[in-house]
Design an enzyme around this catalytic site. Structure first.
Site, PDB file in Angstrom:
ATOM      1  N   GLY A  24       5.249   1.946   7.289  1.00  0.00           N
ATOM      2  CA  GLY A  24       4.644   0.404   5.609  1.00  0.00           C
ATOM      3  C   GLY A  24       5.942  -1.001   5.753  1.00  0.00           C
ATOM      4  N   TYR A  58       2.384  -9.756   1.719  1.00  0.00           N
ATOM      5  CA  TYR A  58       3.550  -9.044   2.463  1.00  0.00           C
ATOM      6  C   TYR A  58       4.325 -10.383   3.475  1.00  0.00           C
ATOM      7  CZ  TYR A  58       2.068  -4.058   1.245  1.00  0.00           C
ATOM      8  OH  TYR A  58       1.648  -3.099   1.001  1.00  0.00           O
ATOM      9  N   GLY A 223      10.572   6.170  -2.149  1.00  0.00           N
ATOM     10  CA  GLY A 223      11.247   6.530  -3.205  1.00  0.00           C
ATOM     11  C   GLY A 223      11.717   4.704  -3.580  1.00  0.00           C
ATOM     12  N   LYS A 273       8.086   3.008   4.595  1.00  0.00           N
ATOM     13  CA  LYS A 273       8.334   1.580   4.946  1.00  0.00           C
ATOM     14  C   LYS A 273      10.195   1.300   5.695  1.00  0.00           C
ATOM     15  CE  LYS A 273      11.133  -1.934   4.919  1.00  0.00           C
ATOM     16  NZ  LYS A 273      12.672  -2.566   4.908  1.00  0.00           N
ATOM     17  N   ILE A 280      13.693   4.201  11.533  1.00  0.00           N
ATOM     18  CA  ILE A 280      11.641   4.502  12.417  1.00  0.00           C
ATOM     19  C   ILE A 280      11.237   5.777  13.228  1.00  0.00           C
ATOM     20  CG2 ILE A 280      10.264   3.681  13.335  1.00  0.00           C
ATOM     21  CD1 ILE A 280      11.341   0.623  12.488  1.00  0.00           C
ATOM     22  N   GLU A 282      13.597   8.770  12.651  1.00  0.00           N
ATOM     23  CA  GLU A 282      13.813   9.322  11.619  1.00  0.00           C
ATOM     24  C   GLU A 282      13.076   9.509  11.010  1.00  0.00           C
ATOM     25  OE1 GLU A 282      17.513   9.054   9.656  1.00  0.00           O
ATOM     26  OE2 GLU A 282      15.598  10.211   7.874  1.00  0.00           O
TER      27      GLU A 282
HETATM   28  P1  A2P Z   1      15.154   0.498   5.749  1.00  0.00           P
HETATM   29  O1  A2P Z   1      13.840  -0.569   6.150  1.00  0.00           O
HETATM   30  O2  A2P Z   1      16.442  -0.448   5.942  1.00  0.00           O
HETATM   31  O3  A2P Z   1      15.716   1.889   6.939  1.00  0.00           O
HETATM   32  P2  A2P Z   1       9.632   3.215   0.406  1.00  0.00           P
HETATM   33  O4  A2P Z   1       8.365   3.506   1.997  1.00  0.00           O
HETATM   34  O5  A2P Z   1      10.046   4.671  -0.385  1.00  0.00           O
HETATM   35  O6  A2P Z   1       9.222   2.507  -0.768  1.00  0.00           O
HETATM   36  O7  A2P Z   1      11.131   3.217   0.763  1.00  0.00           O
HETATM   37  C1  A2P Z   1      11.978   2.088   1.831  1.00  0.00           C
HETATM   38  C2  A2P Z   1      13.241   2.070   1.535  1.00  0.00           C
HETATM   39  O8  A2P Z   1      13.980   3.805   1.532  1.00  0.00           O
HETATM   40  C3  A2P Z   1      13.270   0.894   2.384  1.00  0.00           C
HETATM   41  O9  A2P Z   1      14.682   0.038   1.132  1.00  0.00           O
HETATM   42  C4  A2P Z   1      14.024   1.672   4.047  1.00  0.00           C
HETATM   43  O10 A2P Z   1      15.170   0.968   3.590  1.00  0.00           O
HETATM   44  C5  A2P Z   1      14.327   3.308   3.278  1.00  0.00           C
HETATM   45  N1  A2P Z   1      14.448   4.211   3.910  1.00  0.00           N
HETATM   46  C6  A2P Z   1      13.050   4.463   4.922  1.00  0.00           C
HETATM   47  N2  A2P Z   1      13.370   5.002   5.930  1.00  0.00           N
HETATM   48  C7  A2P Z   1      14.694   5.931   5.251  1.00  0.00           C
HETATM   49  C8  A2P Z   1      14.494   6.683   6.070  1.00  0.00           C
HETATM   50  N3  A2P Z   1      14.720   7.968   6.518  1.00  0.00           N
HETATM   51  N4  A2P Z   1      15.995   8.190   4.934  1.00  0.00           N
HETATM   52  C9  A2P Z   1      16.997   6.687   4.241  1.00  0.00           C
HETATM   53  N5  A2P Z   1      16.336   5.820   3.663  1.00  0.00           N
HETATM   54  C10 A2P Z   1      14.849   5.041   4.162  1.00  0.00           C
END
Ligand code: A2P
Length: 326
Positions: A24, A58, A223, A273, A280, A282
């Site tokens: 995302g 975006y 979430g 995202k 990314i 993980e």
């Molecule tokens: P970041 O870009 O700093 O990693 P969603 O895809 O549900 O909208 O979630 C996106 C949000 O979750 C972003 O704030 C992202 O922050 C964070 N995020 C993405 N991957 C993880 C992860 N593996 N663990 C915790 N937070 C995550």
């Protein structure tokens, strides 16, 4: 379904296929520095992602295009290995605007075609260059849409080779049926991109879509970033969930990886995202374990009908999709 890091595409009803995980790319503009989207797309492609989800609104589609083109010119991937999903924004739903809008996206990306193009939401806003049209009092300016006419213009874009597959986003059952039952329908929507995660598992919409060969893509599968400006933050944070965390302990995974694996394992495409290189990577490490049938049921039972992205600012729009049960 036996997915692996190297092979995780699922078939679409038009004969094309979509990688079950994508990156995302919506970053909160105030919190995102220039270049971080491009860097993230490059990290994602190096990690093994082959699907990138983006949109004109975006405001970083140029970075997505730059990153994809760089990885192609490096020889890391070929264009046909990459799946890019773009979206037609609500101010461009009038049929005569559809092709020029898609052509603008292609120009920004500097690509010849997109793999999937979605009507971003069923609610039309006042046409024009202003992507968030409001009057002087801040009231949103709506527009009357004719979703079937928009769809026919999209079909013409597919015939012209500008897009491989067509779909929708944020459509409810009634709005999907409007397209599916359109007299003379040439191409069925192959995808509906909606919010979906263990607190909002979408059982009824998922079943309806499966019956009509429409693949669901889960947006906000983790979430969301919980931005109070547009997210319902009174709902509990998904990644703090006790079951997701205890399953994570069992498999030596994180709650995020469990949430993603749950959807992947039931055939739902996920587009987490992240602009953080570690996360990314993980989020892509979801092909080396499998939840048991019972664990899948337990995660499904977490469903709380929690919609984080409820788009309430448009709840009085005639096409607001979320008044219906599904
Ligand atoms: P970041 O870009 O700093 O990693 P969603 O895809 O549900 O909208 O979630 C996106 C949000 O979750 C972003 O704030 C992202 O922050 C964070 N995020 C993405 N991957 C993880 C992860 N593996 N663990 C915790 N937070 C995550």
């Amino acid at each position: 379904m036996n997915f692996s890091a190297a092979n995780h595409r699922i078939l679409l009803s038009d004969g094309n296929s979509i990688p079950i995980i994508g990156l995302g790319t919506f970053g909160e503009p105030k919190l995102t520095t220039a270049g971080s989207c491009a860097a993230s797309v490059k990290t994602a492609i190096d990690t093994g992602y082959r699907h990138i989800d983006g949109a004109y609104i975006y405001l970083n589609e140029h970075e997505v295009g730059e990153a994809i083109r760089e990885k192609i010119s490096e020889g890391k991937v070929r264009r046909e290995d990459i799946f890019y999903c773009g979206k037609l924004w609500a101010t461009n739903l009038d049929p005569e605007m559809v092709r020029p809008t898609l052509e603008r996206t292609l120009k920004i990306l500097q690509l010849d075609y997109v793999d999937l193009y979605l009507i971003e939401m069923p609610m039309a806003l006042k046409p024009g260059e202003e992507i968030h049209p409001r009057d002087e009092n801040g009231k949103w300016l709506y527009h009357k849409s004719n979703l079937c006419a928009t769809w026919e213009a999209l079909e013409a874009c597919k015939d012209a080779g500008l897009v491989k597959s067509l779909g929708v986003s944020n459509f409810n059952r009634r709005q999907l049926e409007l397209i599916l039952n359109k007299p003379g329908l040439k191409y069925k929507p192959v995808n509906n991109q909606v919010e979906c995660h263990p607190y909002f598992t979408q059982p009824k919409l998922l079943k309806f879509c499966q019956q009509h060969d429409i693949v669901i893509t889960a947006y906000s599968p983790l979430g969301t970033a919980r931005n109070p400006e547009w997210v319902n933050v009174s709902s509990p944070p998904l990644l703090e969930d006790a079951l997701l965390n205890s399953l994570g302990k069992k498999y030596n995974k994180t709650a995020a990886q469990i949430a993603l694996r749950f959807n992947i394992q039931r055939g739902v495409v996920v587009i987490p995202k992240s602009f953080n290189p570690g996360r990314i990577k993980e989020n892509f490490q979801v092909f080396d374990f499998c939840l048991t049938e019972e664990e899948m049921k337990d995660v499904e039972a977490l469903n709380k009908n929690v919609r984080y992205v409820n788009l309430l600012m448009w709840s009085d729009h005639p096409e607001y999709p979320f008044h219906d049960e599904y």
